[in-house]
Design an enzyme around this catalytic site. Structure first.
Site, PDB file in Angstrom:
ATOM      1  N   ASN A 138       0.714  -1.149   0.100  1.00  0.00           N
ATOM      2  CA  ASN A 138      -0.173   0.128   0.226  1.00  0.00           C
ATOM      3  C   ASN A 138       0.795   1.168  -0.002  1.00  0.00           C
ATOM      4  OD1 ASN A 138      -1.974   1.989   0.219  1.00  0.00           O
ATOM      5  ND2 ASN A 138      -2.389   1.633   2.617  1.00  0.00           N
ATOM      6  N   TRP A 139       0.963   1.860  -1.167  1.00  0.00           N
ATOM      7  CA  TRP A 139       1.850   2.914  -1.439  1.00  0.00           C
ATOM      8  C   TRP A 139       1.217   4.348  -0.550  1.00  0.00           C
ATOM      9  CZ3 TRP A 139       4.076   3.118  -7.133  1.00  0.00           C
ATOM     10  CH2 TRP A 139       4.721   2.035  -7.469  1.00  0.00           C
ATOM     11  N   LYS A 140       0.021   4.166  -0.249  1.00  0.00           N
ATOM     12  CA  LYS A 140      -0.469   5.437   0.426  1.00  0.00           C
ATOM     13  C   LYS A 140      -0.265   6.612  -0.538  1.00  0.00           C
ATOM     14  CE  LYS A 140      -0.156   3.227   4.952  1.00  0.00           C
ATOM     15  NZ  LYS A 140       0.078   3.228   6.321  1.00  0.00           N
ATOM     16  N   GLU A 188      -6.704   4.846   8.020  1.00  0.00           N
ATOM     17  CA  GLU A 188      -6.348   6.287   7.737  1.00  0.00           C
ATOM     18  C   GLU A 188      -7.559   6.853   7.226  1.00  0.00           C
ATOM     19  OE1 GLU A 188      -2.635   5.642   5.627  1.00  0.00           O
ATOM     20  OE2 GLU A 188      -1.945   4.965   7.440  1.00  0.00           O
ATOM     21  N   GLU A 225      -5.210  -4.968  10.645  1.00  0.00           N
ATOM     22  CA  GLU A 225      -4.248  -3.666  10.934  1.00  0.00           C
ATOM     23  C   GLU A 225      -4.444  -3.036  12.065  1.00  0.00           C
ATOM     24  OE1 GLU A 225      -2.324  -2.647   6.801  1.00  0.00           O
ATOM     25  OE2 GLU A 225      -3.867  -1.277   7.283  1.00  0.00           O
ATOM     26  N   SER A 235       3.727  -2.150  10.197  1.00  0.00           N
ATOM     27  CA  SER A 235       5.004  -2.361  10.270  1.00  0.00           C
ATOM     28  C   SER A 235       5.679  -3.592  10.117  1.00  0.00           C
ATOM     29  CB  SER A 235       5.504  -1.877  11.736  1.00  0.00           C
ATOM     30  OG  SER A 235       5.134  -0.421  12.097  1.00  0.00           O
ATOM     31  N   GLY A 258       2.890  -1.192   4.225  1.00  0.00           N
ATOM     32  CA  GLY A 258       2.906   0.450   4.134  1.00  0.00           C
ATOM     33  C   GLY A 258       4.300   0.642   3.568  1.00  0.00           C
TER      34      GLY A 258
HETATM   35  P1  13P Z   1       3.144   0.371   7.697  1.00  0.00           P
HETATM   36  O1  13P Z   1       3.512  -0.919   6.903  1.00  0.00           O
HETATM   37  O2  13P Z   1       3.867   1.735   7.048  1.00  0.00           O
HETATM   38  O3  13P Z   1       3.215   0.198   8.946  1.00  0.00           O
HETATM   39  O4  13P Z   1       1.634   0.473   7.160  1.00  0.00           O
HETATM   40  C1  13P Z   1       0.697  -0.488   7.112  1.00  0.00           C
HETATM   41  C2  13P Z   1      -0.646  -0.068   6.426  1.00  0.00           C
HETATM   42  O5  13P Z   1      -1.398   0.559   6.744  1.00  0.00           O
HETATM   43  C3  13P Z   1      -0.742  -0.833   5.355  1.00  0.00           C
HETATM   44  O6  13P Z   1      -1.951  -0.585   4.648  1.00  0.00           O
END
Ligand code: 13P
Length: 250
Positions: free
Chosen positions: A7-9, A95, A162, A210, A231
């Site tokens: 998930n690149w956000k 988010e 998550e 994480s 992420g």
């Molecule tokens: P991180 O891997 O940066 O903790 O993010 C997880 C996430 O929200 C994947 O959707």
């Protein structure tokens, strides 16, 4: 098959996305894992074009509206995504719930719309640190599932557990604890399949929060964990390739 989803956000423009793919694709070529990149809307078209010839990597979006078209300024509809060759879409990420007022009711509408257009939604659930401290983890997740999944087919669906306190924090949930919660989600899904008279197909359940190259092997060694949603570590092609190529215990 294990699902390894990035998930690149809100990261990477088109040029950066293409440069990433050029480095990443050879590192995971021939993998027997289901690899998935969930990228910003603006990078979907350019990646779809490249992936049509590369193969082995699927594309996902990070949100979707529930109507096929209409006066919804700023939104993207399911047919707009399928038109690009997108197959998956993240729904109800914490988010979106936290910063954009996403509700379980809307999550439910998005899930149904995604499925009816042939997309496979990835429903995200998970508790805050406060809820965990108060012993509300299980109740919260079961409520998210109960409300989110009304009228949703329990096939063509992926769920991601998550825990919010583990996202972007570097504090990964212990593999045993992630395994326990995912086991609980699996029980609930099979209960809902029974009461809804739906086929007992397996819904894949991922862990997210994480996930890094140095904890992926331990996470994937857990029997209930069918994959991961990554992420930060998915932004680096070498890190994400290492996660895709996780090692299984002998
Ligand atoms: P991180 O891997 O940066 O903790 O993010 C997880 C996430 O929200 C994947 O959707």
């Amino acid at each position: 098959m294990a699902v390894i989803a990035g998930n690149w956000k809100m990261h990477k423009n088109r040029g950066e996305a293409l440069a990433y793919l050029q480095e990443f694709a050879p590192l995971v070529a021939g993998s027997d894992r289901e690899i998935l990149l969930c990228v910003p809307f603006t990078a979907l078209a350019v990646l779809a074009e490249k992936l049509a010839t590369t193969g082995g990597i699927a594309l996902g979006a990070q949100n979707v509206h529930w109507e096929a078209s209409g006066a919804y300024t700023g939104e993207i509809s399911p047919p707009m995504l399928t038109d690009l060759g997108v197959q998956y879409v993240i729904v109800g990420h914490s988010e979106r719930r936290q910063y954009f007022g996403e509700t379980d009711e809307r999550v439910n509408l998005r899930l149904k719309a995604a499925q009816s257009h042939g997309l496979t939604p990835i429903l995200c659930v998970g508790e805050t640190a406060e809820q965990r401290q108060q012993g509300l983890t299980e109740a919260h997740i079961l409520a998210q599932l109960a409300q989110g999944l009304v009228g949703v087919k329990l096939t063509q669906l992926i769920i991601a557990y998550e825990p919010i306190w583990a996202i972007g924090s570097g504090h990964t949930c212990q593999p045993e604890e992630a395994n326990r919660v995912i086991g609980l989600i699996r029980k609930e899904i099979s209960f809902l399949q029974q009461v809804g008279n739906q086929p007992a197909d397996s819904v894949r359940i991922l862990y997210g929060g994480s996930v890094k190259p140095d904890n992926i092997d331990d996470l994937m060694a857990m029997p209930e964990i069918d994959g991961v949603l990554v992420g930060t570590a998915s932004l680096d092609p070498r890190d994400f390739a290492r996660i895709v190529n996780y090692r299984q215990p002998d």
